[in-house]
Scaffold this motif. Structure first.
Motif, PDB file in Angstrom:
ATOM      1  N   LEU A  28     -39.165  -6.928  18.296  1.00  0.00           N
ATOM      2  CA  LEU A  28     -39.207  -6.468  18.758  1.00  0.00           C
ATOM      3  C   LEU A  28     -39.771  -6.560  20.331  1.00  0.00           C
ATOM      4  N   THR A  29     -40.677  -7.694  19.835  1.00  0.00           N
ATOM      5  CA  THR A  29     -41.273  -8.047  21.006  1.00  0.00           C
ATOM      6  C   THR A  29     -40.752  -8.082  22.578  1.00  0.00           C
ATOM      7  N   ARG A  30     -39.925  -8.909  21.692  1.00  0.00           N
ATOM      8  CA  ARG A  30     -38.801  -9.823  22.406  1.00  0.00           C
ATOM      9  C   ARG A  30     -37.594  -8.677  23.359  1.00  0.00           C
ATOM     10  N   ASP A  31     -37.302  -7.891  22.647  1.00  0.00           N
ATOM     11  CA  ASP A  31     -36.677  -6.964  23.071  1.00  0.00           C
ATOM     12  C   ASP A  31     -37.350  -5.673  23.698  1.00  0.00           C
ATOM     13  N   ILE A  32     -38.477  -5.902  24.002  1.00  0.00           N
ATOM     14  CA  ILE A  32     -39.038  -5.467  25.094  1.00  0.00           C
ATOM     15  C   ILE A  32     -39.555  -6.429  26.304  1.00  0.00           C
ATOM     16  N   CYS A  33     -39.643  -7.687  26.193  1.00  0.00           N
ATOM     17  CA  CYS A  33     -39.433  -8.060  27.039  1.00  0.00           C
ATOM     18  C   CYS A  33     -38.135  -9.692  27.919  1.00  0.00           C
ATOM     19  N   ASP A  34     -37.404  -8.860  27.164  1.00  0.00           N
ATOM     20  CA  ASP A  34     -35.642  -8.914  28.126  1.00  0.00           C
ATOM     21  C   ASP A  34     -35.172  -7.755  28.624  1.00  0.00           C
ATOM     22  N   GLY A  35     -35.953  -5.847  28.408  1.00  0.00           N
ATOM     23  CA  GLY A  35     -35.636  -5.208  28.979  1.00  0.00           C
ATOM     24  C   GLY A  35     -34.837  -4.312  28.038  1.00  0.00           C
ATOM     25  N   ALA A  36     -34.598  -4.504  26.518  1.00  0.00           N
ATOM     26  CA  ALA A  36     -33.510  -3.993  25.804  1.00  0.00           C
ATOM     27  C   ALA A  36     -34.461  -2.953  25.512  1.00  0.00           C
ATOM     28  N   LEU A  37     -35.723  -3.128  25.407  1.00  0.00           N
ATOM     29  CA  LEU A  37     -36.487  -2.055  24.889  1.00  0.00           C
ATOM     30  C   LEU A  37     -37.772  -1.797  25.676  1.00  0.00           C
ATOM     31  N   ARG A  38     -37.311  -0.995  26.813  1.00  0.00           N
ATOM     32  CA  ARG A  38     -37.671  -0.057  28.281  1.00  0.00           C
ATOM     33  C   ARG A  38     -38.933  -0.038  28.260  1.00  0.00           C
ATOM     34  N   GLU A  39     -40.593   0.070  28.832  1.00  0.00           N
ATOM     35  CA  GLU A  39     -42.232   0.727  28.855  1.00  0.00           C
ATOM     36  C   GLU A  39     -41.789   1.806  29.189  1.00  0.00           C
ATOM     37  N   GLY A  40     -42.435   2.516  28.202  1.00  0.00           N
ATOM     38  CA  GLY A  40     -41.918   3.970  28.304  1.00  0.00           C
ATOM     39  C   GLY A  40     -40.755   4.561  27.402  1.00  0.00           C
ATOM     40  N   GLU A  41     -40.400   3.392  26.702  1.00  0.00           N
ATOM     41  CA  GLU A  41     -39.166   3.896  25.736  1.00  0.00           C
ATOM     42  C   GLU A  41     -39.719   4.388  24.929  1.00  0.00           C
ATOM     43  N   ARG A  42     -39.063   5.462  23.730  1.00  0.00           N
ATOM     44  CA  ARG A  42     -39.014   5.689  22.672  1.00  0.00           C
ATOM     45  C   ARG A  42     -38.120   4.627  21.435  1.00  0.00           C
ATOM     46  N   LEU A  43     -38.895   3.628  20.642  1.00  0.00           N
ATOM     47  CA  LEU A  43     -38.096   3.023  19.563  1.00  0.00           C
ATOM     48  C   LEU A  43     -37.547   3.756  18.404  1.00  0.00           C
ATOM     49  N   PRO A  44     -36.544   3.460  18.343  1.00  0.00           N
ATOM     50  CA  PRO A  44     -35.685   4.430  16.623  1.00  0.00           C
ATOM     51  C   PRO A  44     -36.137   4.678  16.254  1.00  0.00           C
ATOM     52  N   ALA A  45     -36.116   5.628  15.300  1.00  0.00           N
ATOM     53  CA  ALA A  45     -36.563   5.757  13.832  1.00  0.00           C
ATOM     54  C   ALA A  45     -36.256   4.823  12.944  1.00  0.00           C
ATOM     55  N   GLU A  46     -37.855   4.321  11.973  1.00  0.00           N
ATOM     56  CA  GLU A  46     -37.659   3.431  11.078  1.00  0.00           C
ATOM     57  C   GLU A  46     -36.417   2.755  10.654  1.00  0.00           C
ATOM     58  N   ARG A  47     -35.897   4.471   9.935  1.00  0.00           N
ATOM     59  CA  ARG A  47     -34.567   4.505   8.853  1.00  0.00           C
ATOM     60  C   ARG A  47     -33.567   3.465  10.199  1.00  0.00           C
ATOM     61  N   GLU A  48     -33.295   3.893  11.003  1.00  0.00           N
ATOM     62  CA  GLU A  48     -32.643   3.457  12.159  1.00  0.00           C
ATOM     63  C   GLU A  48     -32.401   1.388  12.208  1.00  0.00           C
ATOM     64  N   LEU A  49     -34.264   1.188  12.571  1.00  0.00           N
ATOM     65  CA  LEU A  49     -34.320   0.501  12.829  1.00  0.00           C
ATOM     66  C   LEU A  49     -34.017  -0.661  11.701  1.00  0.00           C
ATOM     67  N   ALA A  50     -34.455   0.124  10.459  1.00  0.00           N
ATOM     68  CA  ALA A  50     -34.154  -0.813   9.614  1.00  0.00           C
ATOM     69  C   ALA A  50     -32.596  -1.349   8.681  1.00  0.00           C
ATOM     70  N   ARG A  51     -31.582  -0.383   9.285  1.00  0.00           N
ATOM     71  CA  ARG A  51     -30.312  -0.234   8.960  1.00  0.00           C
ATOM     72  C   ARG A  51     -29.456  -1.306   9.814  1.00  0.00           C
ATOM     73  N   ARG A  52     -30.211  -1.288  11.655  1.00  0.00           N
ATOM     74  CA  ARG A  52     -30.269  -1.847  12.291  1.00  0.00           C
ATOM     75  C   ARG A  52     -30.049  -3.651  11.558  1.00  0.00           C
ATOM     76  N   LEU A  53     -31.294  -3.471  11.136  1.00  0.00           N
ATOM     77  CA  LEU A  53     -31.803  -5.064  11.721  1.00  0.00           C
ATOM     78  C   LEU A  53     -31.621  -5.475   9.741  1.00  0.00           C
ATOM     79  N   GLY A  54     -31.286  -4.631   9.198  1.00  0.00           N
ATOM     80  CA  GLY A  54     -30.681  -5.005   7.406  1.00  0.00           C
ATOM     81  C   GLY A  54     -31.789  -5.702   7.047  1.00  0.00           C
ATOM     82  N   VAL A  55     -32.783  -4.727   6.883  1.00  0.00           N
ATOM     83  CA  VAL A  55     -33.995  -5.004   6.153  1.00  0.00           C
ATOM     84  C   VAL A  55     -34.892  -4.415   5.594  1.00  0.00           C
ATOM     85  N   GLY A  56     -35.965  -3.880   4.881  1.00  0.00           N
ATOM     86  CA  GLY A  56     -36.154  -2.809   4.352  1.00  0.00           C
ATOM     87  C   GLY A  56     -37.019  -2.003   5.038  1.00  0.00           C
ATOM     88  N   ARG A  57     -37.143  -0.967   5.175  1.00  0.00           N
ATOM     89  CA  ARG A  57     -37.804   0.240   5.931  1.00  0.00           C
ATOM     90  C   ARG A  57     -39.637  -0.197   5.315  1.00  0.00           C
TER      91      ARG A  57
END
Length: 241
Positions: A28-57
């Protein structure tokens, strides 16, 4: 392989093996530094992030909590988690959190604590300090007071066994329960109305079973209590009926 080769360390060996939540936080910090997650932007919901990353909530929740402690993410009640406006600047100056994963700690406690209370029940002796700590958790005190009494109560269960080795293990667990990541997730968990009272009631059931010498009941209540803590801290599921 010889004993010498097993014991030998290298300057190239890693000093820290990242835990799962740390790898997610790093992503997530790499996405912030690369601009994939912009400052002020809302993160995806925990469940959605877990699904995207293939990890547990639970690991996602721990990662977000670690970023909150680092000041990179803020959570707004009812709105979600957001990248703070100066996140990149903070990432250049702050060290990441390397606390023990609360999920891993709860897994370890689930394996250890039922056996501890079972042995304590064989002694079947009352403990004034455990009773004092239970009283301190009555009436839903503030989060810091609750956390202190909670971790010391679980440590005292090991003291009730009379076994110094188990007490040393419990001291290590109590130290981990004093880490900021555990404290943050624990504070969020017990902030829900009624949960402090429920946990306090479960503590009393464990203690009373120990004093009564009922090892099976003590182990059962300890297992059920730790499972409830896990659900509340890492998954936020409704309590079991």
């Amino acid at each position: 392989m010889s004993i010498q080769s097993v014991d030998r360390t290298s300057s190239a060996d890693p000093l820290h093996t990242p835990q799962r939540y740390e790898r997610i936080a790093e992503r997530l910090t790499r996405d912030i530094c690369d601009g994939a997650l912009r400052e002020g932007e809302r993160l995806p919901a925990e469940r959605e992030l877990a699904r995207r990353l293939g990890v547990g909530r639970a690991s996602v929740r721990e990662a977000i909590a670690a970023l909150q402690l680092q000041g990179v993410v803020e959570t707004r009640p009812g709105a979600g988690s957001f990248v703070v406006p100066d996140a990149r600047e903070r990432l250049r100056g702050d060290e990441p959190v390397h606390d023990a994963s609360p999920s891993a700690m709860l897994e370890a406690r689930a394996a250890i604590e039922p056996s501890i209370v079972r042995l304590a029940a064989q002694r079947a002796q009352p403990d004034p300090l455990a009773e004092e700590l239970m009283a301190a958790m009555d009436g839903e005190p503030d989060g810091a007071a609750w956390n202190r009494a909670d971790r010391l109560f679980h440590r005292q269960l090991a003291a009730m066994t009379g076994n110094p080795v188990l007490l040393a293990v419990a001291d290590s667990i109590a130290a981990l329960m004093d880490q900021p990541l555990w404290q943050r997730l624990r504070d969020e968990s017990v902030a829900v109305p009624g949960r402090m009272a429920l946990h306090a009631a479960e503590h009393r059931l464990i203690y009373e079973a120990i004093v009564a010498g009922d090892a099976d009941a003590a182990a059962f209540y300890a297992s059920r209590h730790i499972e409830r803590v896990r659900r509340y801290m890492t998954l936020d599921d409704p309590p079991p009926r």
